[in-house]
Design a protein around this motif. Structure first.
Motif, short mmCIF file in Angstrom:
data_model
loop_
_atom_site.label_atom_id
_atom_site.label_comp_id
_atom_site.label_asym_id
_atom_site.label_seq_id
_atom_site.Cartn_x
_atom_site.Cartn_y
_atom_site.Cartn_z
N GLY B 108 5.68 7.13 -16.13
CA GLY B 108 5.77 6.64 -14.76
C GLY B 108 6.35 7.69 -13.82
O GLY B 108 5.76 8.01 -12.79
N THR B 111 4.34 10.52 -12.89
CA THR B 111 3.11 9.98 -12.28
C THR B 111 1.88 10.26 -13.15
O THR B 111 0.81 10.57 -12.66
CB THR B 111 2.88 10.52 -10.84
N THR B 112 2.08 10.10 -14.47
CA THR B 112 0.97 10.29 -15.39
C THR B 112 0.15 9.01 -15.49
O THR B 112 -1.06 8.99 -15.21
CB THR B 112 1.50 10.69 -16.78
N GLY B 113 0.81 7.93 -15.92
CA GLY B 113 0.11 6.65 -16.00
C GLY B 113 -0.45 6.33 -17.38
O GLY B 113 -1.19 5.37 -17.54
N SER B 132 5.63 0.13 -11.80
CA SER B 132 4.93 0.80 -10.70
C SER B 132 5.89 1.57 -9.81
O SER B 132 5.53 2.58 -9.21
CB SER B 132 4.13 -0.21 -9.88
N HIS B 135 6.39 5.18 -10.56
CA HIS B 135 5.41 6.05 -9.90
C HIS B 135 5.90 6.40 -8.48
O HIS B 135 5.88 7.56 -8.07
CB HIS B 135 4.06 5.36 -9.78
N GLY B 215 0.67 3.29 -7.37
CA GLY B 215 -0.06 4.04 -8.40
C GLY B 215 -1.04 5.03 -7.82
O GLY B 215 -1.30 6.09 -8.40
N GLY B 220 -0.43 8.19 -9.77
CA GLY B 220 0.12 7.77 -11.05
C GLY B 220 -0.92 7.15 -11.96
O GLY B 220 -1.34 7.74 -12.94
N THR B 316 -4.77 10.82 -11.12
CA THR B 316 -4.31 9.44 -11.00
C THR B 316 -4.50 8.72 -12.33
O THR B 316 -3.54 8.29 -12.95
CB THR B 316 -5.08 8.73 -9.87
N ARG B 465 4.38 18.23 -15.25
CA ARG B 465 4.85 17.76 -13.94
C ARG B 465 5.74 18.80 -13.26
O ARG B 465 5.67 19.00 -12.06
CB ARG B 465 5.61 16.44 -14.12
#
Lengths: 483, 483
Positions: B108, B111-113, B132, B135, B215, B220, B316, B465
């Motif tokens: 999170g 901001t990978t997801g 969320s 993110h 997101g 994210g 994203t 990141r």
């Protein structure tokens, strides 16, 4: 103005040289009394007449040369050799289609060893000998290229060959190109001779021994057997391992050996790293293979690991084990090693150890540069400062290598090949190795690859063998503007 | 001597800030009256007490700082945020194991997801909102980092952000870091607000609209739905495409938009190439998908292509289609795009367009340099010469990126993951994207990944990141010798 006549003259001369080697294959055919004699003689005749004619009618070419002629000659020589080298395969009907025969010849001359032949043992001795002779010729070509021509072009950091490995600048291995070439060819032929004798001791026939020695010392990989080296004895496998290792060594080091300069050999950085890569990779693979094996298999696991690692790193491509059915980590290691390459100044292809060494060292120095932004942090190898320009060229070379790998494999996927097979095929042809992954793995061949993909792969072999830029520059408008 | 007190002070402050955001999630939980209220309040309390305590007891830290403190703070902030950010997942039992919860939080904040949750819709609203929110916080963090802190560290060519994209050196977006950060955060929040309104118009609930906007604008990719964006209407999918595109744009350009400096936007080289990459890739994919489809599917194919390409390039990671069952060439394109990255100065991760642009341009110039070895051939972007030092740093960055990718994916294969899944997992985590290939493809999640591999992937997220070097430098002896 481009000196076209000179280009034609040199290519003609090389074709005459090629015809001479074809004639030897015809003799081999005559000895065995097989059906391929006429096809081989016909190929020889065509190659000789066209080559000789081109040479004769351009014999008064001026000697006014620039780099432009050099670039063109180098690429065109490999292409024309492959066009004429394909004739025996076509005329004897072993590989009837031109695309396939050209692929096989290009694979031979670039010392790649990727084959479209499904049943190698059905091919008569003359044509098989010709097939292995393409490796012999390709290996001779690359030795001259690596030592005499590519450093002169000045790209990809090949100047390093001079700076680090040896001879040419500091110790003057031999002051003149022809002399240097002759020395290297002497070492090359001697290695082939010695390996042949060792293989004969192992019970191989003279024919097989010669073909496998050509394939080994040229780091080619064409075998005369359908299952490559798998069915041969451990003794023969070990002999081939040793000579693959030699083929991946800078040939200047053999010259030093001859002269008794052992210190120069022991202190050679590239040889040290090259050996280390082979040992570490082999041990990791052998241990992992042995984790799920009985003690009786330890020796075989070790031998398979050492053989495959050496075969891939030196870009030979002989096979004793199907590495695609190993643990995924081991298959991946083999795939990664396809990007290694052995020493500069050897017959091996790919990126090569020296370039990797410079890149890794330079990346490590980046940390130093970050911590002391105003300090000058030069890259040194054995106390010699490597010029920033050279580091820069090495970076550009490796970058270009990966760009071409990515673009090449992408094009292959568009021909319908799956991702792994495409990546494997692109990596193995660029590196001049032979076997890839998936549908072009070590137990398969390139026969089923789509027609268009075969042309792409032939091009990748050429690019990889000629250190990328000498071919790519022919596609640059800047080049033609200046010629 | 390292100013440890200062490091503790900053991290403490960030944790207090994190606790404040956790409290908002607790409010969301209270609104829905669900079971996760107590776990969220408990997490908030722990984070606030420890963070506040650390801040309070180090409040008299001297302001005597070097880059060393900067490097340490940056890496440690992300790690500590993730440790405490994992608490709500653990306390509410949605992700009971620390490894998994830490992975989810790191995913999170970077901001990978990438997610370990198999049934997202079973998680209560408060915890989902917190998920969320990671993110949202991560995106805010990276904006400050990209604009204010990384250029100061001076690696990977991030100085370019200043040189080319804008503001800071030439036009002085704002002279002071805090001011710059506030402007960027203003743009960031405005984008989230506008997207939320557009999503509400499409019939999304306020809760889902907010979570998806977090997101999107943070690039994210956490969704509140098990099937990501697949079941949403074409309208909503197009809205998300547009805002993913914005999230991958250099945020300074929005400032120019605000100021009416349209020329600066139109002439921005990175924006042009970024747009071109999206359009060309989408068209190739849409056309290939449509070759074997009826006319009724053309729009959907175009939308899926544009959505997936934009989602991957901007890092994203939202999904509307399973690209792993597409034609192998298309899956491969998606995989390659995982190495693209969007614009510098955006919330997107990965290598980024500007670096690719410099590398490709530099490689092209190599030909010129080869043909005219003595000429000085500088690299220019829009008539501005890019210093050789910066080109050098960009080369080193990309080289390091691939080295880490290779090493990371190799380690994953040793955990038993197959080659494709390992490469996909390493690429998607380093690029901050989310979905990978094979067993971690867009229709799967990271739950089944081996425990050790999850730690490797968490580390790769952090590395990617924070632009590699700011983390890696902490492992360099040279760094600690100087601190």
């Amino acid at each position: 103005m481009l000196n076209k006549k000179f280009v034609i003259n040199i290519i003609g001369l090389v074709l005459v040289f090629e015809a001479f080697f074809m004639l030897i294959s015809a003799f081999v055919s005559a000895i065995y009394g097989e059906s391929d004699l006429i096809p081989l003689l016909l190929s020889t005749l065509i190659t000789f007449v066209i080559g000789g004619g081109a040479w004769f009618f351009s014999r008064n070419a001026s000697k006014d040369l620039g780099k432009g002629e050099g670039f063109i000659v180098v690429s065109f020589v490999w292409v024309f050799m492959s066009v004429f080298g394909a004739l025996p395969f076509i005329f004897n009907g072993d590989i009837p289609r031109f695309t396939d025969a050209f692929f096989e010849a290009m694979s031979g001359f670039t010392t790649t060893g990727a084959s479209v032949l499904s049943d190698i043992e059905a091919v008569p001795h003359g044509v098989l000998f010709w097939r292995s002779t393409t490796h012999l010729i390709g290996g001779m070509g690359i030795l001259v290229l690596a030592v005499a021509i590519l450093p002169y072009f000045g790209f990809g950091g090949m100047q390093l060959y001079n700076a680090e490995a040896a001879g040419v600048t500091n110790d003057k291995l031999h002051p003149r190109i022809t002399q240097t070439a002759k020395s290297l060819w002497g070492i090359y032929m001697l290695l082939i001779l010695v390996q042949t004798i060792f293989l004969l001791f192992g019970g191989m026939s003279l024919f097989d021994a010669l073909c496998h020695s050509f394939g080994t010392v040229a780091s080619g990989g064409f075998s005369t057997k359908n299952d490559s080296i798998i069915s041969y004895s451990p003794y023969i496998q070990y002999v081939i391992i040793v000579f693959m290792f030699f083929a991946g060594t800078n040939f200047t080091l053999f010259y030093f050996l001859w002269k008794g300069k052992f210190k120069k050999i022991v202190h050679n950085k590239e040889l040290q790293i090259y050996s280390l890569v082979l040992i570490v990779s082999s041990v990791v693979i052998a241990v992992t293979l042995s984790l799920s094996a009985s003690a009786a298999e330890y020796e075989k696991n070790f031998r398979d690991a050492l053989f495959q690692v050496t075969s891939i790193v030196t870009s030979t491509g002989f096979v004793t084990a199907d590495y695609t059915i190993w643990h995924p980590a081991l298959t991946y290691i083999i795939f990664l090693l396809m990007f290694a390459g052995a020493s500069t100044g050897s017959t091996s292809g790919g990126i090569k150890i020296m370039r990797h060494h410079i890149l890794i060292k330079n990346t490590m120095l980046e940390f130093k540069r970050m911590i002391h932004p105003s300090a000058v942090v030069p890259l040194k190898i054995r106390d010699k400062v490597i010029q920033k320009e050279i580091v820069y060229k090495v970076l550009a070379f490796v970058m270009m290598y990966f760009v071409i790998f990515v673009m090449g494999s992408l094009v292959l996927t568009f021909f319908g090949m799956d991702m792994d097979s495409s990546m494997g095929a692109a990596a193995t042809t660029m590196g001049g190795i032979g076997p890839g992954l998936g549908t072009v793995g070590p137990m398969n061949n390139f026969a089923a690859v789509p027609e268009g993909a075969k042309w792409v792969l032939s091009f990748l072999m050429l690019l990889g063998r000629l250190e990328l830029f000498s071919v790519l520059i022919l596609f640059s408008p800047e080049f033609w503007k200046n010629s």
